[in-house]
Design a protein around this motif. Structure first.
Motif, PDB file in Angstrom:
ATOM      1  N   UNK A  31      16.947 -23.489 -44.124  1.00  0.00           N
ATOM      2  CA  UNK A  31      16.611 -24.499 -43.122  1.00  0.00           C
ATOM      3  C   UNK A  31      16.035 -25.739 -43.794  1.00  0.00           C
ATOM      4  N   UNK A  32      16.084 -26.825 -43.051  1.00  0.00           N
ATOM      5  CA  UNK A  32      15.525 -28.092 -43.498  1.00  0.00           C
ATOM      6  C   UNK A  32      14.227 -28.309 -42.721  1.00  0.00           C
ATOM      7  N   UNK A  33      13.145 -28.568 -43.427  1.00  0.00           N
ATOM      8  CA  UNK A  33      11.822 -28.718 -42.814  1.00  0.00           C
ATOM      9  C   UNK A  33      11.557 -30.205 -42.547  1.00  0.00           C
ATOM     10  N   UNK A  34      11.138 -30.509 -41.301  1.00  0.00           N
ATOM     11  CA  UNK A  34      10.831 -31.888 -40.906  1.00  0.00           C
ATOM     12  C   UNK A  34       9.383 -31.991 -40.453  1.00  0.00           C
ATOM     13  N   UNK A  35       8.921 -33.212 -40.288  1.00  0.00           N
ATOM     14  CA  UNK A  35       7.547 -33.458 -39.828  1.00  0.00           C
ATOM     15  C   UNK A  35       7.290 -32.785 -38.484  1.00  0.00           C
ATOM     16  N   UNK A  36       8.243 -32.900 -37.577  1.00  0.00           N
ATOM     17  CA  UNK A  36       8.191 -32.238 -36.274  1.00  0.00           C
ATOM     18  C   UNK A  36       9.499 -31.481 -36.117  1.00  0.00           C
ATOM     19  N   UNK A  37       9.555 -30.474 -35.261  1.00  0.00           N
ATOM     20  CA  UNK A  37      10.796 -29.700 -35.138  1.00  0.00           C
ATOM     21  C   UNK A  37      12.040 -30.528 -34.846  1.00  0.00           C
ATOM     22  N   UNK A  38      11.913 -31.574 -34.027  1.00  0.00           N
ATOM     23  CA  UNK A  38      13.087 -32.352 -33.644  1.00  0.00           C
ATOM     24  C   UNK A  38      13.066 -33.802 -34.102  1.00  0.00           C
ATOM     25  N   UNK A  39      12.122 -34.163 -34.956  1.00  0.00           N
ATOM     26  CA  UNK A  39      12.062 -35.558 -35.389  1.00  0.00           C
ATOM     27  C   UNK A  39      11.239 -35.685 -36.666  1.00  0.00           C
ATOM     28  N   UNK A  40      11.213 -36.898 -37.168  1.00  0.00           N
ATOM     29  CA  UNK A  40      10.425 -37.174 -38.363  1.00  0.00           C
ATOM     30  C   UNK A  40      11.231 -37.021 -39.634  1.00  0.00           C
ATOM     31  N   UNK A  41      10.605 -37.446 -40.719  1.00  0.00           N
ATOM     32  CA  UNK A  41      11.302 -37.398 -42.006  1.00  0.00           C
ATOM     33  C   UNK A  41      11.395 -35.969 -42.531  1.00  0.00           C
ATOM     34  N   UNK A  42      12.319 -35.757 -43.434  1.00  0.00           N
ATOM     35  CA  UNK A  42      12.516 -34.441 -44.042  1.00  0.00           C
ATOM     36  C   UNK A  42      11.427 -34.227 -45.090  1.00  0.00           C
ATOM     37  N   UNK A  43      10.735 -33.099 -44.993  1.00  0.00           N
ATOM     38  CA  UNK A  43       9.650 -32.769 -45.919  1.00  0.00           C
ATOM     39  C   UNK A  43      10.094 -31.838 -47.042  1.00  0.00           C
ATOM     40  N   UNK A  50      10.256 -25.436 -50.464  1.00  0.00           N
ATOM     41  CA  UNK A  50      10.258 -26.428 -51.522  1.00  0.00           C
ATOM     42  C   UNK A  50      10.023 -27.799 -50.921  1.00  0.00           C
ATOM     43  N   UNK A  51       8.983 -28.460 -51.396  1.00  0.00           N
ATOM     44  CA  UNK A  51       8.620 -29.785 -50.909  1.00  0.00           C
ATOM     45  C   UNK A  51       9.517 -30.851 -51.551  1.00  0.00           C
TER      46      UNK A  51
END
Length: 172
Positions: A60-72, A86-87
């Protein structure tokens, strides 16, 4: 091409149009096609101290919020039942190959392909592509899946030249 030349891949002269291509845009390396890229990139990675990890899978791809924000960063399955997160420092590069070995995904884009086999490597299953689409990443041309009538003797030769394409030869 300049980036592959930077790491040591040498090319034969000339540009040509590959099967299913819309215009001439292909070059062949000197020596073994895919193997030359792998050897050169492996040597360069070792030279700069970059580890080469195999049997890992982005889940999965981790974002600031589940449905928005930049990729962390990304969640990674290490292949041994463990997961890591992995950050990302500056971004995430999605360069994980195609989806030719995933019949369901191919059929989603073109139902006629449901029962066709592929000569692509088994790991070409599209998980990263699905994850990118899951965060509204744009994927274009997904319904353009070249299909070639090959016989058993032509499969391996063509596979070396089209690693990202779905090439069918026989019904399952």
């Amino acid at each position: 091409m300049p980036s592959t030349q930077k790491v040591g891949v040498q090319f034969k002269p000339g540009i040509y149009q590959i099967y299913g291509g819309l215009w001439p845009r292909c070059r062949n390396p000197v020596g073994q096609s895919g193997g030359d890229y792998i050897k050169a990139c492996t040597q360069y990675a070792k030279k700069i101290g970059l580890p080469i990890l195999t049997s890992h899978k982005v889940t999965s791809i981790i974002r600031e919020k589940p449905d928005s924000g930049r990729v962390l960063g990304v969640e990674v399955d290490l292949g041994n039942g463990k997961k890591e997160y992995w950050k990302a420092n500056k971004g995430v590069v999605a360069a994980a190959g195609g989806f030719a070995a995933n019949p369901e995904m191919c059929a989603f884009f073109d139902p006629r392909l449901t029962k066709l086999n592929t000569t692509n490597q088994p790991g070409s299953t599209g998980e990263v592509l699905k994850a990118i689409q899951g965060i509204n990443g744009l994927a274009v041309g997904m319904d353009y899946i070249p299909v070639y009538p090959l016989d058993r003797t032509g499969v391996q030769a063509h596979r070396r030249h089209l690693p990202g394409y779905r090439i069918h030869c026989l019904p399952q």
